[in-house]
Design a protein around this motif. Structure first.
Motif, PDB file in Angstrom:
ATOM      1  N   ALA A 501       0.832  -1.206   0.000  1.00  0.00           N
ATOM      2  CA  ALA A 501       0.000   0.000   0.000  1.00  0.00           C
ATOM      3  C   ALA A 501       0.865   1.254   0.000  1.00  0.00           C
ATOM      4  N   GLU A 502       2.015   1.193   0.686  1.00  0.00           N
ATOM      5  CA  GLU A 502       2.910   2.350   0.733  1.00  0.00           C
ATOM      6  C   GLU A 502       3.546   2.640  -0.624  1.00  0.00           C
ATOM      7  N   MET A 503       3.516   1.652  -1.538  1.00  0.00           N
ATOM      8  CA  MET A 503       4.022   1.866  -2.897  1.00  0.00           C
ATOM      9  C   MET A 503       2.983   2.542  -3.781  1.00  0.00           C
ATOM     10  N   GLY A 504       1.785   2.761  -3.234  1.00  0.00           N
ATOM     11  CA  GLY A 504       0.761   3.473  -3.986  1.00  0.00           C
ATOM     12  C   GLY A 504      -0.337   2.613  -4.567  1.00  0.00           C
ATOM     13  N   PHE A 505      -0.335   1.298  -4.244  1.00  0.00           N
ATOM     14  CA  PHE A 505      -1.371   0.422  -4.778  1.00  0.00           C
ATOM     15  C   PHE A 505      -2.601   0.445  -3.873  1.00  0.00           C
ATOM     16  N   PRO A 506      -3.813   0.226  -4.441  1.00  0.00           N
ATOM     17  CA  PRO A 506      -5.039   0.235  -3.633  1.00  0.00           C
ATOM     18  C   PRO A 506      -4.997  -0.813  -2.528  1.00  0.00           C
ATOM     19  N   TRP A 507      -5.574  -0.463  -1.366  1.00  0.00           N
ATOM     20  CA  TRP A 507      -5.534  -1.340  -0.195  1.00  0.00           C
ATOM     21  C   TRP A 507      -6.157  -2.699  -0.499  1.00  0.00           C
ATOM     22  N   GLU A 508      -7.335  -2.707  -1.130  1.00  0.00           N
ATOM     23  CA  GLU A 508      -8.009  -3.976  -1.410  1.00  0.00           C
ATOM     24  C   GLU A 508      -7.208  -4.820  -2.397  1.00  0.00           C
ATOM     25  N   PHE A 538      -9.240  -4.944 -10.353  1.00  0.00           N
ATOM     26  CA  PHE A 538      -7.997  -4.930  -9.579  1.00  0.00           C
ATOM     27  C   PHE A 538      -8.208  -4.373  -8.167  1.00  0.00           C
ATOM     28  N   ALA A 539      -8.945  -3.276  -8.054  1.00  0.00           N
ATOM     29  CA  ALA A 539      -9.116  -2.606  -6.758  1.00  0.00           C
ATOM     30  C   ALA A 539     -10.429  -2.973  -6.068  1.00  0.00           C
ATOM     31  N   ASP A 540     -11.164  -3.953  -6.629  1.00  0.00           N
ATOM     32  CA  ASP A 540     -12.420  -4.359  -5.985  1.00  0.00           C
ATOM     33  C   ASP A 540     -12.134  -5.074  -4.674  1.00  0.00           C
ATOM     34  N   PRO A 541     -13.083  -5.053  -3.724  1.00  0.00           N
ATOM     35  CA  PRO A 541     -12.884  -5.740  -2.439  1.00  0.00           C
ATOM     36  C   PRO A 541     -12.640  -7.232  -2.621  1.00  0.00           C
ATOM     37  N   LEU A 542     -11.812  -7.797  -1.753  1.00  0.00           N
ATOM     38  CA  LEU A 542     -11.511  -9.220  -1.776  1.00  0.00           C
ATOM     39  C   LEU A 542     -12.750 -10.023  -1.395  1.00  0.00           C
ATOM     40  N   VAL A 543     -13.092 -11.000  -2.230  1.00  0.00           N
ATOM     41  CA  VAL A 543     -14.208 -11.900  -1.944  1.00  0.00           C
ATOM     42  C   VAL A 543     -13.662 -13.311  -1.888  1.00  0.00           C
ATOM     43  N   ILE A 544     -13.750 -13.939  -0.719  1.00  0.00           N
ATOM     44  CA  ILE A 544     -13.273 -15.306  -0.545  1.00  0.00           C
ATOM     45  C   ILE A 544     -14.423 -16.251  -0.837  1.00  0.00           C
ATOM     46  N   LYS A 545     -14.258 -17.046  -1.921  1.00  0.00           N
ATOM     47  CA  LYS A 545     -15.335 -17.925  -2.344  1.00  0.00           C
ATOM     48  C   LYS A 545     -15.526 -19.078  -1.368  1.00  0.00           C
ATOM     49  N   SER A 546     -16.769 -19.445  -1.171  1.00  0.00           N
ATOM     50  CA  SER A 546     -17.111 -20.592  -0.345  1.00  0.00           C
ATOM     51  C   SER A 546     -17.175 -21.827  -1.218  1.00  0.00           C
ATOM     52  N   ASP A 547     -16.912 -23.022  -0.642  1.00  0.00           N
ATOM     53  CA  ASP A 547     -17.010 -24.265  -1.391  1.00  0.00           C
ATOM     54  C   ASP A 547     -18.460 -24.662  -1.632  1.00  0.00           C
ATOM     55  N   THR A 548     -19.381 -24.029  -0.903  1.00  0.00           N
ATOM     56  CA  THR A 548     -20.783 -24.376  -1.051  1.00  0.00           C
ATOM     57  C   THR A 548     -21.278 -23.926  -2.410  1.00  0.00           C
ATOM     58  N   LYS A 549     -21.876 -24.871  -3.162  1.00  0.00           N
ATOM     59  CA  LYS A 549     -22.368 -24.562  -4.493  1.00  0.00           C
ATOM     60  C   LYS A 549     -23.609 -23.701  -4.407  1.00  0.00           C
ATOM     61  N   SER A 550     -23.652 -22.665  -5.208  1.00  0.00           N
ATOM     62  CA  SER A 550     -24.805 -21.775  -5.197  1.00  0.00           C
ATOM     63  C   SER A 550     -25.848 -22.257  -6.182  1.00  0.00           C
ATOM     64  N   ASN A 551     -27.083 -22.211  -5.766  1.00  0.00           N
ATOM     65  CA  ASN A 551     -28.184 -22.609  -6.631  1.00  0.00           C
ATOM     66  C   ASN A 551     -28.816 -21.412  -7.331  1.00  0.00           C
ATOM     67  N   ASP A 552     -28.207 -20.242  -7.144  1.00  0.00           N
ATOM     68  CA  ASP A 552     -28.762 -19.048  -7.759  1.00  0.00           C
ATOM     69  C   ASP A 552     -28.713 -19.182  -9.279  1.00  0.00           C
TER      70      ASP A 552
END
Length: 683
Positions: A501-508, A538-552
């Motif tokens: 982050a100190e190098m100027g890259f987005p926190w996320e 690149f700068a979007d929030p980190l999303v940790i995928k779940s192993d649970t299959k989505s039925n959506d």
């Protein structure tokens, strides 16, 4: 006129969004400036050469065309002009010099060097040197230029001279600009125009169309491609555009020697051959790709991989010409706890050869040169190109580095824990054509992308018997086939995130880099950042995928579907790629190409059906003995800048292809290449 009236109902007026192909033929590189001009259909707005217009009219029923024929004319610039053309092909087009020769007005000001204090580069063509103009502010005011609002945007001549001399030797060697070259014309000797940082495209395609498999598929069998075409727009069909490019390069139609030229006499080759302009091809293969759709310089190796993937996807029902590059890699893992082994095989299509810079045979000379260079830069003293010292690394050292065991930490099913292992890489099969990439690019100590400035004595005859893999050997015991425990979700090291982050890259983006590299340190995370900083998310929030299959339910983006299907994939395959990448087209294109051999299995698993085994690539195999047939060279400090040229061996002699300039090579720089193509030697 009555005949024309019969077709009035089919004549259309272009509307917003309609593309009019008025610059080149859909099937060839004929243009309005060609001898017979171009015929533009007033219904579809497709452009056709005289060779194809009648066939298209008969097939489509469209009979009214606009015939465009232009005569080449040169525009004369008068006041704001470009500078000299440099020996390496960079710079301007000599218009300022030509204007001086015509008018004898000697003084020129480089606009980008004007500063608010009234300083600028002033050059006298009469004296052929830089001069001082004590009344520069007054003279510029005469032309309406107010120096008080000017801002310096370009390097001065002194700054450019320092930079240029540091790289001039490389440019001169790779482009052979220091000697007059014999121009080459005829079939297989057609140049390609540079469309703006398209030299990587030109070099890769020139080399590909020397490989017999590609020549046969797209040139020799080109008629069958045309006859089998059933699409709506030839500009969107990969096979059509590959046929068109092969015909442009190999037919000799666009590489005709000018009259009154002695081909046995060395001449300036700059303007002898205009070359073909691959606009349609570049637009098609770059469509939907985050990098190749831009006008920026790109990595030729990545582009070669991209073209081979597209070729594979568009080879349904016929033999993939890219099979001649494919080989099977054997990775052997030796467990330190049990001494048992595991063999894993994987497909590949090029061999990355490590470049151990620390094993150069002239390290002392390189260190002394770097010290002199730093001192010269500090005092703004210009070093001459011949003073440059490049690190020399023997090819055998690089090959030994590749063949040597690699120490890794991996899960052992025998010890039921992570233990040190040796990883030994070999080749189970050897392809008919072997692509070798020298791993010259990396990240410097300041985290800036860089290229290793090295010389490697690449052999023209190559024996890779030392890399032959034979699988499980007598006396070896395999590790038990048990499933390793699922990897623990890595914690995100806040210290590494803070450093990035100190190098100027987005926190996320920094959190994402640390997480996706397994918390393996700053260097690994920084490498991830450099590779993905151009991603839309690149700068979007980190999303940790779940192993649970989505039925959506998932609805694929129709535009994305159309784009992927135009590359040769089915609707189901395209939908799966978009689903896996949340409808991100750029990521979906990368995903589908990297999973193309297992798409059927993934689709079956998604539907709950029994998954067929993944499709295994078709490998060629034979003796691991090769001879060098072509190589691509890069000049510049990183893959993001610079220029590419290629050298190809034809009829026993080397030819240099530098965009539209094609010449007999006088001194091929075999030691400075980046990508090398070897063909098997049959005993």
């Amino acid at each position: 006129m009555e005949k024309l009236r019969e077709h009035f109902s089919r004549i259309r007026v272009p509307k917003g969004g309609d593309k009019v192909y008025k610059d080149e033929c859909m099937f060839s590189f004929d243009t309005p400036e060609s001898e017979t001009g171009l015929y533009v259909c007033l219904n579809s707005f497709f452009g056709w050469s005289k060779e194809y217009v009648a066939k298209y009219s008969e097939r489509s029923g469209n009979c009214v065309f606009l015939h465009i024929k232009r005569i080449k004319r040169e525009l004369a610039l008068c006041k704001i002009l470009c500078g000299r053309r440099q020996l390496d092909g960079s710079g301007g087009n000599n218009h300022a010099v030509e204007y001086y020769q015509k008018t004898k007005y000697p003084l020129a000001v480089k606009l980008g060097t004007i500063t608010q204090d009234g300083n600028a580069d002033v050059y006298s063509y009469d004296e052929d040197d830089m001069v001082l103009d004590p009344n520069l502010v007054k003279h510029l005011a005469h032309f309406g230029i107010n120096v008080k609002v000017m801002e310096k945007t370009e390097k001065t001549m002194l700054e450019l001279e320092i930079d240029y001399n540091q790289r001039a030797w490389e440019w001169s060697r790779l482009t052979e600009s220091g000697t007059k070259l014999l121009p080459k014309f005829g079939p297989g000797y057609t140049g390609m125009k540079n469309l703006g940082n398209s030299c990587y495209v030109n070099s890769v395609m020139q080399v590909l169309f020397t490989v017999p498999n590609f020549v046969e598929r797209y040139f020799a069998n080109g008629t069958s491609i045309l006859e089998g075409y059933q699409g709506n727009n030839p500009a969107d069909d990969f096979n059509i555009q590959m046929f068109k490019l092969s015909h442009g390069l190999l037919s000799g139609r666009y590489s005709v020697a000018p009259p009154n030229i002695n081909l046995e006499e060395a001449v300036d080759t700059d303007d002898l051959q205009p070359g073909i302009s691959p606009v349609m091809f570049r637009t098609l293969v770059g469509r939907g790709h985050a990098e190749f759709s831009t006008k920026k310089q790109q990595d030729a190796m990545e582009f070669l991989e991209h073209i081979l993937k597209m070729t594979s996807c568009n080879s349904a029902g016929v033999t993939d010409p890219g099979n001649c590059f494919k080989f099977e890699v054997e990775d052997k893992f030796v467990c330190s706890a049990s001494n048992k082994v595991r063999y894993v095989t994987r497909p590949d299509q090029y061999l990355p050869l490590p470049v151990p810079v620390d094993e150069a045979v002239n390290k002392e000379e390189v260190a002394a040169y770097q010290a002199r260079k730093a001192e010269a830069q500090a005092s703004q003293v210009v070093m001459q190109p011949e003073e440059q010292v490049r690190a020399k690394i023997p090819f055998d050292v690089c090959l030994s580095k590749l063949a040597a065991p690699e120490e890794i930490l991996a899960f052992s099913s025998a010890a039921e824990k992570e233990v040190p292992m040796q990883k030994i890489t070999r080749l189970r099969t050897f392809p008919d054509y072997l692509v070798i990439q020298l791993v010259k690019f990396g990240i410097g100590q300041d985290w800036v992308p860089m290229k290793y400035d090295v010389s490697i004595d690449m052999p023209e005859v190559l024996d890779l018997s030392v890399l032959r893999g034979f699988g499980l050997q007598e006396g070896e015991e395999e590790l038990p086939e048990t499933t390793a425990p699922p990897p623990k979700e890595p914690e995100i090291d806040a210290g590494i995130v803070q450093q990035l982050a100190e190098m100027g890259f987005p926190w996320e983006a920094c959190r994402k880099a640390v997480h996706l590299t397994g918390n393996n340190g700053t260097e690994a995370a920084m490498n991830w950042v450099m590779e993905h900083m151009g991603d839309p998310d690149f700068a979007d929030p980190l999303v940790i995928k779940s192993d649970t299959k989505s039925n959506d339910t998932f609805t694929a983006n129709e535009e994305g579907l159309g784009m992927l299907m135009s590359m040769g994939f089915t609707r189901e395959q395209a939908t799966l790629a978009l689903k896996e990448t949340s409808n991100n087209l750029e990521r979906a294109a990368d995903w589908i190409f990297s999973h193309q051999h297992e798409l059927d299995s993934l689709l079956a698993a998604q539907s709950g059906a029994a998954a067929p085994p993944p499709q295994k690539p078709n490998y060629t195999d034979g003796e691991p003995k090769y001879e060098l047939t072509a190589f691509i060279s890069h000049m510049g400090t990183s893959i993001f800048v610079g220029h590419y040229v290629c050298h190809i061996k034809k009829d026993g002699e080397w030819t240099i292809f530098n965009d539209n300039k094609v010449s007999k090579s006088a001194d091929p720089p075999l030691d400075l290449g980046y990508i090398y193509l070897y063909k098997r030697v049959n005993n």
